[in-house]
Scaffold this active site. Structure first.
Site, PDB file in Angstrom:
ATOM      1  N   SER A 179       0.897  -1.184   0.148  1.00  0.00           N
ATOM      2  CA  SER A 179      -0.083   0.086  -0.129  1.00  0.00           C
ATOM      3  C   SER A 179       0.975   0.806   0.371  1.00  0.00           C
ATOM      4  O   SER A 179       1.829   0.813  -0.965  1.00  0.00           O
ATOM      5  CB  SER A 179      -1.199  -0.383   1.140  1.00  0.00           C
ATOM      6  N   ASP A 381      -8.396  -6.356  -5.285  1.00  0.00           N
ATOM      7  CA  ASP A 381      -8.187  -5.286  -4.584  1.00  0.00           C
ATOM      8  C   ASP A 381      -9.042  -3.235  -5.478  1.00  0.00           C
ATOM      9  O   ASP A 381      -8.137  -3.571  -6.782  1.00  0.00           O
ATOM     10  CB  ASP A 381      -6.462  -4.703  -4.038  1.00  0.00           C
ATOM     11  N   HIS A 443      -6.127  -6.725  -0.932  1.00  0.00           N
ATOM     12  CA  HIS A 443      -5.527  -6.117  -1.051  1.00  0.00           C
ATOM     13  C   HIS A 443      -4.154  -6.303   0.060  1.00  0.00           C
ATOM     14  O   HIS A 443      -3.023  -5.571  -0.256  1.00  0.00           O
ATOM     15  CB  HIS A 443      -6.058  -4.235  -0.503  1.00  0.00           C
TER      16      HIS A 443
END
EC number: 3.4.16.6
Length: 635
Positions: A179, A381, A443
């Site tokens: 991320s 994601d 994710h």
């Protein structure tokens, strides 16, 4: 010396002692960080861990928290993987307890081993950074604002960490994360490479062997990833094109594109107008009290959390990390006055990186210096989706080519990846860059597929278990096997230990069952022979008058049955023991591997265990606090 001179000398000496005293008291060694026990740990030997705070800025009380797990084995050479979560401001204990670490929580009290954890052949170092994240703390007035500040802070941490743990400094070093760590990691890598070029570092032979970067679902290039929201949701059927709501989202996207085309914002990490696209998509999916999960579009969540309550392990992690016995076990400083939170909103609000260029601008230089980089994406994601990552790669120029060009106009093929007979994803690579797409993953790819992610790691690190044994994972790229990797099936891994223990127990029960069957047959034969003997004795008695029924033994009837029964029992015991084939157990692997010290041996040792011991930690919890995932929420 007169009285006044003596008094001055005494005062000077007192000041010197006052200055030097704190250093003599606060200087720590590796033994001070050794984790002697971990509340809720599973049965078996405790993994070798160190944890605690390292002060990086005394003037601002800046302390970073780390949690280190030593590798279980060394395949061919020692490696250290540093893991960072994103946010900004989200704790790397997410990675430790929900993704790549050796333990996961079953509930608020109990840990379990994770098959496929990344510590099998690499040391893992989880760091809560920057200051203010997770267990880390410091003056709120001095939270970092720019990415180069963050990188400088982290290099300082590593300098101090390696001073305490010098035996890990020569390891091959990798930075990994997900991320917003897509911004952190390239900046840190750049700072490390620049550090290595300094004369004093080279003169003292303290060069860090940076060997590669791994970034999962990374937020790396806003210029390519903001515009990817709309095509991604169309592609996945989340939004229906042509509807009134879709037109509203397209209007937000058009406004974002206008901002991106302004010269002053092309080098910006955070663009508020572009953040509105994601919010509009979440609003579109709002049905009743539910909305789509931005981290996994297959799931829904309460509105307006829309994924903030995911993964489900979150409900157990915060209570666990706030328990007093856990806080004590991990050596949390008393100066850390607030309980652990997953994401610190104040850190995210501070780190807007208004004067920092996006990390995508650093990647070409890193690749051209020969640093291998692996980018991986979970297919489901939304917030950092694979469409944006692929578009970024397609447009990136480095080493004389664009994207995955092998030569002008010739692109590296997308290779099918299968894992244990199932379609797992796609590999694509060229000129030091590798891209992996994980099918049906979120994710947090390692949360969904720990074993597949470990296989990816081992391939990237060049781990080959051929010379140390183990059951290899059946991992193929375009149908061909690469280096032999083992994912949770190594003969000394925790999961393998449990399987071998079960095999051993099964073999033992079979042996006992077999010996029991033999004993039953012997008893039946003996009973039959006894019956024949009694029958013949009675016939003799009928023909020649009463005599002992044990004439050939020369015994009278008193007490003789007990003696014969005793002899028969002993004989049966000998036969049963002889029939128990101990080779059935000898064929099974020894239980010695269940002890970490015996299974590792000198060949796998990295450093020595501390001999220090602590008393058991006490139970209890700290008060609960509100939890935020940061404004961006890219953890």
């Amino acid at each position: 010396m007169g009285f006044s001179g003596s008094r001055a000398w005494s005062k000077w000496l007192t000041i010197c002692l006052a200055i030097t005293h704190p250093f003599s008291v606060t200087a720590k060694s590796a033994a001070d960080y050794y984790v002697h026990s971990l509340p809720g740990q599973p049965e078996g030997p405790l993994l070798k861990m160190h944890a605690g705070h390292i002060e990086i800025s005394p003037e601002t009380s800046g302390n970073l928290f780390f949690w280190h797990f030593e590798n279980r084995h060394i395949a061919d050479k020692p490696r250290t993987v540093v893991w960072l979560n994103g946010g900004p401001g989200c704790s790397s204990e997410d990675g430790a307890l929900m993704e790549i670490g050796p333990y996961r929580l079953i509930d608020k009290e109990t840990l379990n081993y994770t098959e496929g954890s990344w510590d099998e052949f690499a040391n893992l170092l989880f760091v809560d950074q920057p200051v203010g994240t997770g267990f880390s703390y410091g003056s709120t007035e001095h939270y970092v604002h720019e990415l180069d500040e963050m990188a400088s802070q982290f290099v300082t941490f590593l300098e101090k960490w390696f001073e305490i743990f010098p035996h890990y400094e020569p390891d091959d070093l990798y930075f990994a994360g997900e991320s917003y760590a897509g911004q952190y990691i390239p900046y840190i890598a750049r700072a490390v490479l620049d550090r290595n070029k300094k004369q004093d570092v080279q003169a003292n032979n303290r060069i860090w062997n940076l060997k590669g970067l791994l970034i999962g679902n990374g937020w790396i290039s806003p210029q390519h990833q903001y515009p990817a929201y709309l095509p991604y949701v169309y592609q996945e059927g989340v939004v229906q094109a042509g509807t009134q709501e879709a037109n509203l989202i397209e209007a937000k996207a058009a406004k974002c594109m206008k901002e991106l085309n302004v010269e002053d914002t092309t080098g910006t990490v955070h663009i508020p107008d572009c953040e509105d696209i994601l919010q509009a998509i979440l609003d579109y999916t709002h049905k009743g009290k539910r909305c789509i999960n931005m981290y996994d579009i297959r799931l829904t969540d309460d509105y307006s959390a829309c994924g903030m309550n995911w993964p489900p392990d979150l409900r157990d992690i915060q209570p666990y990390l706030r328990r007093k016995d856990v806080v004590k076990a991990l050596h949390i400083n008393e100066e850390k006055q607030t309980g652990w939170t997953e994401c610190a909103g104040a850190v995210g609000s501070s780190l807007k990186a208004r004067n920092s260029k996006p990390a995508v601008e650093l990647l070409p230089g890193l690749l051209e210096e020969g640093l291998p980089i692996l980018l991986f994406s979970g297919q489901k994601d939304l917030i950092c989706n694979h469409v944006g990552t692929e578009d970024m790669i397609k447009n990136m120029k480095w080493s004389g080519g664009t994207g995955f060009e092998l030569s002008p106009g010739v692109w590296a093929p997308r290779q099918d990846w299968t894992f244990e007979g199932e379609p797992a994803g796609i590999y694509q690579q060229a000129r030091n860059l590798t891209y992996v797409l994980f099918y049906n993953a979120s994710h947090m790819v390692p949360f969904d597929y720990p074993r597949r992610s470990r296989d990816m790691l081992d391939k990237f690190l060049g781990v080959d278990i051929t010379h140390i044994g183990g059951d290899p994972a059946d991992s193929r790229i375009d149908g061909e096997k690469g280096p032999t990797t083992s994912v949770g099936a190594h003969p000394n891994s925790t999961a393998a230990a449990e399987r071998e223990k079960e095999k051993l127990n099964t073999a033992a029960w079979k042996a006992y069952y077999k010996s029991g069957e033999v004993a039953l047959v012997i008893v039946a034969i003996a009973a039959f022979a006894w019956g024949i003997f009694i029958w013949r004795s009675r016939r003799k008695h009928q023909s020649s008058g009463y005599r002992s029924i044990y004439p050939m033994l020369g015994l009278n009837s008193t007490g003789s049955l007990g003696q014969i029964s005793h002899k028969h029992s002993r004989r049966n015991g000998d036969i049963e023991a002889a029939d128990f084939d101990e080779t059935e157990l000898d064929d099974q692997p020894s239980q010695a591997f269940l002890s970490r010290s015996s299974r590792d041996g000198d060949a796998y040792a990295v450093g020595e265990e501390s001999s220090d011991e602590e008393d058991g930690a006490s139970d209890g919890q700290q008060p609960m606090f509100d939890q935020s995932r940061g404004e961006e929420g890219r953890s």
